[in-house]
Design a protein around this motif. Structure first.
Motif, PDB file in Angstrom:
ATOM      1  N   GLY A   1       0.833  -1.189   0.000  1.00 19.79           N
ATOM      2  CA  GLY A   1       0.000   0.000   0.000  1.00 19.79           C
ATOM      3  C   GLY A   1       0.869   1.239   0.000  1.00 19.79           C
ATOM      4  O   GLY A   1       2.009   1.211   0.477  1.00 19.79           O
ATOM      5  N   LEU A   2       0.357   2.311  -0.542  1.00 15.69           N
ATOM      6  CA  LEU A   2       1.053   3.599  -0.546  1.00 15.69           C
ATOM      7  C   LEU A   2       0.189   4.596   0.195  1.00 15.69           C
ATOM      8  O   LEU A   2      -1.011   4.716  -0.082  1.00 15.69           O
ATOM      9  N   LEU A   3       0.766   5.284   1.158  1.00 18.99           N
ATOM     10  CA  LEU A   3       0.057   6.331   1.908  1.00 18.99           C
ATOM     11  C   LEU A   3       0.888   7.597   1.814  1.00 18.99           C
ATOM     12  O   LEU A   3       1.939   7.704   2.443  1.00 18.99           O
TER      13      LEU A   3
ATOM     14  N   TRP B   1       5.428   1.318 -12.131  1.00 23.11           N
ATOM     15  CA  TRP B   1       5.713   0.710 -10.833  1.00 23.11           C
ATOM     16  C   TRP B   1       4.641   1.014  -9.787  1.00 23.11           C
ATOM     17  O   TRP B   1       4.465   0.247  -8.841  1.00 23.11           O
ATOM     18  N   LEU B   2       3.882   2.081  -9.973  1.00 21.41           N
ATOM     19  CA  LEU B   2       2.767   2.332  -9.063  1.00 21.41           C
ATOM     20  C   LEU B   2       1.732   1.210  -9.165  1.00 21.41           C
ATOM     21  O   LEU B   2       0.981   0.944  -8.218  1.00 21.41           O
ATOM     22  N   GLY B   3       1.713   0.534 -10.302  1.00 21.77           N
ATOM     23  CA  GLY B   3       0.794  -0.578 -10.506  1.00 21.77           C
ATOM     24  C   GLY B   3       1.053  -1.766  -9.595  1.00 21.77           C
ATOM     25  O   GLY B   3       0.211  -2.670  -9.491  1.00 21.77           O
TER      26      GLY B   3
ATOM     27  N   THR C   1      -3.260  -0.591  -3.200  1.00 23.89           N
ATOM     28  CA  THR C   1      -4.005   0.659  -3.036  1.00 23.89           C
ATOM     29  C   THR C   1      -3.048   1.837  -3.009  1.00 23.89           C
ATOM     30  O   THR C   1      -1.938   1.741  -2.491  1.00 23.89           O
ATOM     31  N   LEU C   2      -3.500   2.929  -3.607  1.00 27.95           N
ATOM     32  CA  LEU C   2      -2.779   4.195  -3.587  1.00 27.95           C
ATOM     33  C   LEU C   2      -3.636   5.158  -2.783  1.00 27.95           C
ATOM     34  O   LEU C   2      -4.676   5.624  -3.261  1.00 27.95           O
TER      35      LEU C   2
ATOM     36  N   VAL D   1      -6.060   3.588   4.914  1.00 27.05           N
ATOM     37  CA  VAL D   1      -5.215   2.740   4.070  1.00 27.05           C
ATOM     38  C   VAL D   1      -5.318   1.288   4.505  1.00 27.05           C
ATOM     39  O   VAL D   1      -5.343   0.373   3.668  1.00 27.05           O
ATOM     40  N   ALA D   2      -5.404   1.034   5.801  1.00 29.37           N
ATOM     41  CA  ALA D   2      -5.566  -0.348   6.279  1.00 29.37           C
ATOM     42  C   ALA D   2      -6.898  -0.921   5.802  1.00 29.37           C
ATOM     43  O   ALA D   2      -6.964  -2.081   5.353  1.00 29.37           O
ATOM     44  N   GLU D   3      -7.961  -0.120   5.882  1.00 31.24           N
ATOM     45  CA  GLU D   3      -9.275  -0.572   5.417  1.00 31.24           C
ATOM     46  C   GLU D   3      -9.228  -0.931   3.944  1.00 31.24           C
ATOM     47  O   GLU D   3      -9.776  -1.961   3.524  1.00 31.24           O
ATOM     48  N   ARG D   4      -8.591  -0.102   3.151  1.00 34.71           N
ATOM     49  CA  ARG D   4      -8.505  -0.356   1.711  1.00 34.71           C
ATOM     50  C   ARG D   4      -7.706  -1.625   1.406  1.00 34.71           C
ATOM     51  O   ARG D   4      -7.954  -2.297   0.404  1.00 34.71           O
ATOM     52  N   LEU D   5      -6.746  -1.933   2.244  1.00 32.29           N
ATOM     53  CA  LEU D   5      -5.927  -3.135   2.066  1.00 32.29           C
ATOM     54  C   LEU D   5      -6.605  -4.382   2.634  1.00 32.29           C
ATOM     55  O   LEU D   5      -6.134  -5.499   2.419  1.00 32.29           O
ATOM     56  N   GLY D   6      -7.680  -4.179   3.379  1.00 36.52           N
ATOM     57  CA  GLY D   6      -8.404  -5.303   3.946  1.00 36.52           C
ATOM     58  C   GLY D   6      -7.704  -5.956   5.115  1.00 36.52           C
ATOM     59  O   GLY D   6      -7.871  -7.158   5.362  1.00 36.52           O
TER      60      GLY D   6
END
Length: 198
Positions: free
Chosen positions: A106-108, A126-128, A132-133, A152-157
């Motif tokens: 993940g990127l924050l 590389w952002l691919g 999640t971004l 960001v944690a929520e988006r990463l599950g």
């Protein structure tokens, strides 16, 4: 082992402003560098959280007791955006390596809205690798706000405690730890490899 690795962008994967970038911005602003940079950074958080560029630069000018013309503001935005587009090739390679190993990334990032399309157009390959971004300008909150880490944690599950967070800013690292993340101040790519494998 952390289920997800969350990286800061600037100062970790992307480079901070070079001396040449800084001088170019100073020439464009045409004001004393010391007060300019104090205002630039003091007023940055709302800009990172989605404030329009024109409002940000008007606030900077107001803090300085100056006035930037529309032409100057456009030039400042251009010079400012350009100053944040370089990356560390070694860290980019490490991101690709971790993705190839099946790690969830993940990127924050605290990043202004104007920069997102420019940065993604230049570095979309590389952002691919990131699941999640999470950009502050889209989240509506910037680090070290607790909500940024939660989102960001929520988006990463995953739960925050299941994240390893890497940032070059100690304040941001301490805020992540308060939420339960394993968080470390970035020093070097080898340090990150050791943390990931620990």
């Amino acid at each position: 082992m952390a289920r997800a690795i969350v990286f800061d962008l600037f100062g970790v994967i992307a480079s901070t402003q070079t001396p040449e970038d800084i001088r170019a911005i100073e020439r464009t602003a045409g004001v004393e560098p010391g007060p300019f940079w104090e205002a630039y950074w003091a007023l940055r958080k709302p800009y990172d959280a989605g404030q329009p560029a024109g409002e940000y630069w008007a606030a900077v000018a107001d803090r300085l007791g100056a006035r930037f013309t529309d032409t100057t503001v456009r030039a400042l935005v251009e010079a400012d955006m350009k100053s944040w587009t370089n990356v560390d090739a070694v860290m980019v390679g490490l991101v690709a390596e971790l993705a190839a190993r099946g790690r969830t990334l993940g990127l924050l990032s605290n990043i202004v809205a104007d920069l997102v399309p420019i940065f993604e157009a230049r570095h979309g390959d590389w952002l691919g690798h990131f699941t999640t971004l999470a950009y502050s300008c889209e989240l509506g909150v910037a680090k070290p706000d607790r909500r940024a880490y939660e989102l960001v944690a929520e988006r990463l599950g995953v739960a925050p405690r299941e994240c390893l967070f890497i940032d070059d800013n100690e304040t941001n690292v301490l805020a992540a730890r308060e939420l339960g993340m394993r968080a470390e101040v970035f020093r070097a790519p080898d340090q990150v490899r050791a943390l990931v494998d620990d």
